[in-house]
Design a protein around this motif. Structure first.
Motif, mmCIF file in Angstrom:
data_model
loop_
_atom_site.group_PDB
_atom_site.id
_atom_site.type_symbol
_atom_site.label_atom_id
_atom_site.label_comp_id
_atom_site.label_asym_id
_atom_site.label_seq_id
_atom_site.Cartn_x
_atom_site.Cartn_y
_atom_site.Cartn_z
ATOM 1 N N SER A 18 0.328 -2.981 4.545
ATOM 2 C CA SER A 18 0.215 -4.300 3.928
ATOM 3 C C SER A 18 1.192 -4.392 2.774
ATOM 4 O O SER A 18 1.413 -3.411 2.062
ATOM 5 N N PHE A 19 1.773 -5.589 2.588
ATOM 6 C CA PHE A 19 2.702 -5.792 1.478
ATOM 7 C C PHE A 19 2.807 -7.267 1.152
ATOM 8 O O PHE A 19 2.409 -8.129 1.927
ATOM 9 N N ARG A 20 3.367 -7.539 -0.017
ATOM 10 C CA ARG A 20 3.734 -8.889 -0.452
ATOM 11 C C ARG A 20 4.963 -8.756 -1.331
ATOM 12 O O ARG A 20 5.298 -7.665 -1.783
ATOM 13 N N TYR A 21 5.618 -9.872 -1.587
ATOM 14 C CA TYR A 21 6.715 -9.906 -2.546
ATOM 15 C C TYR A 21 6.192 -10.429 -3.872
ATOM 16 O O TYR A 21 5.314 -11.289 -3.901
ATOM 17 N N LEU A 22 6.760 -9.921 -4.955
ATOM 18 C CA LEU A 22 6.422 -10.400 -6.285
ATOM 19 C C LEU A 22 7.707 -10.787 -6.998
ATOM 20 O O LEU A 22 8.600 -9.957 -7.179
ATOM 21 N N ASP A 46 0.814 -1.208 0.000
ATOM 22 C CA ASP A 46 0.000 0.000 0.000
ATOM 23 C C ASP A 46 0.853 1.265 0.000
ATOM 24 O O ASP A 46 0.396 2.330 -0.396
ATOM 25 N N PHE A 47 2.125 1.154 0.399
ATOM 26 C CA PHE A 47 3.022 2.309 0.421
ATOM 27 C C PHE A 47 3.542 2.687 -0.969
ATOM 28 O O PHE A 47 4.131 3.749 -1.141
ATOM 29 N N ASN A 48 3.357 1.824 -1.957
ATOM 30 C CA ASN A 48 3.748 2.159 -3.338
ATOM 31 C C ASN A 48 2.600 1.892 -4.319
ATOM 32 O O ASN A 48 2.835 1.616 -5.489
ATOM 33 N N ASP A 49 1.383 1.981 -3.798
ATOM 34 C CA ASP A 49 0.172 1.784 -4.608
ATOM 35 C C ASP A 49 0.159 0.439 -5.329
ATOM 36 O O ASP A 49 -0.380 0.314 -6.418
ATOM 37 N N TRP A 50 0.799 -0.568 -4.723
ATOM 38 C CA TRP A 50 0.814 -1.930 -5.254
ATOM 39 C C TRP A 50 1.398 -1.985 -6.665
ATOM 40 O O TRP A 50 0.957 -2.766 -7.501
ATOM 41 N N GLN A 51 2.403 -1.154 -6.925
ATOM 42 C CA GLN A 51 3.037 -1.094 -8.242
ATOM 43 C C GLN A 51 4.284 -1.974 -8.285
ATOM 44 O O GLN A 51 5.306 -1.635 -7.673
ATOM 45 N N PRO A 52 4.263 -3.097 -9.000
ATOM 46 C CA PRO A 52 5.444 -3.956 -9.125
ATOM 47 C C PRO A 52 6.615 -3.184 -9.732
ATOM 48 O O PRO A 52 6.430 -2.319 -10.589
ATOM 49 N N GLY A 53 7.811 -3.488 -9.267
ATOM 50 C CA GLY A 53 9.017 -2.877 -9.811
ATOM 51 C C GLY A 53 9.395 -1.558 -9.187
ATOM 52 O O GLY A 53 10.492 -1.054 -9.428
ATOM 53 N N THR A 54 8.529 -0.975 -8.371
ATOM 54 C CA THR A 54 8.847 0.306 -7.725
ATOM 55 C C THR A 54 9.962 0.129 -6.708
ATOM 56 O O THR A 54 10.857 0.966 -6.614
#
Length: 91
Positions: free
Chosen positions: A63-67, A31-39
């Motif tokens: 909230s976060f996850r790894y991609l 949520d801290f990077n608007d769920w943008q992969p690669g940020t």
């Protein structure tokens, strides 16, 4: 693994993964990077692990996850808590 460095008005949270587990590029998405992969892509450290540091507001929860490559999503086992599919970090 999560590492924290408290600062005056924020906390620097470093997201750390072992070398090559999983293989290929990995980013932390939340949520801290608007769920943008690669940020926030993890980069190699001198000890072989991979990490990225994100400055988060103090006294907050995120909230976060790894991609990883191949659209492989996974959680942080040592997160402060879990909320359904997501890991949670408390600053």
């Amino acid at each position: 693994m999560l590492e924290r460095k408290p600062r005056k008005d924020r906390t620097e949270v470093t997201f750390v993964l072992p070398a090559g587990t999983p293989p290929g590029p990995v980013s932390v998405v939340g949520d801290f990077n608007d769920w943008q992969p690669g940020t926030h892509t993890l980069t190699p450290r001198s000890d072989g692990s991979r990490a990225v540091t994100v400055a988060l507001p103090g006294k907050s929860e995120h909230s976060f996850r790894y991609l990883a490559a191949g659209d492989y999503w996974f959680d942080e086992e040592s997160a402060d808590s879990h909320d359904g599919l997501n890991s949670r970090v408390h600053t």
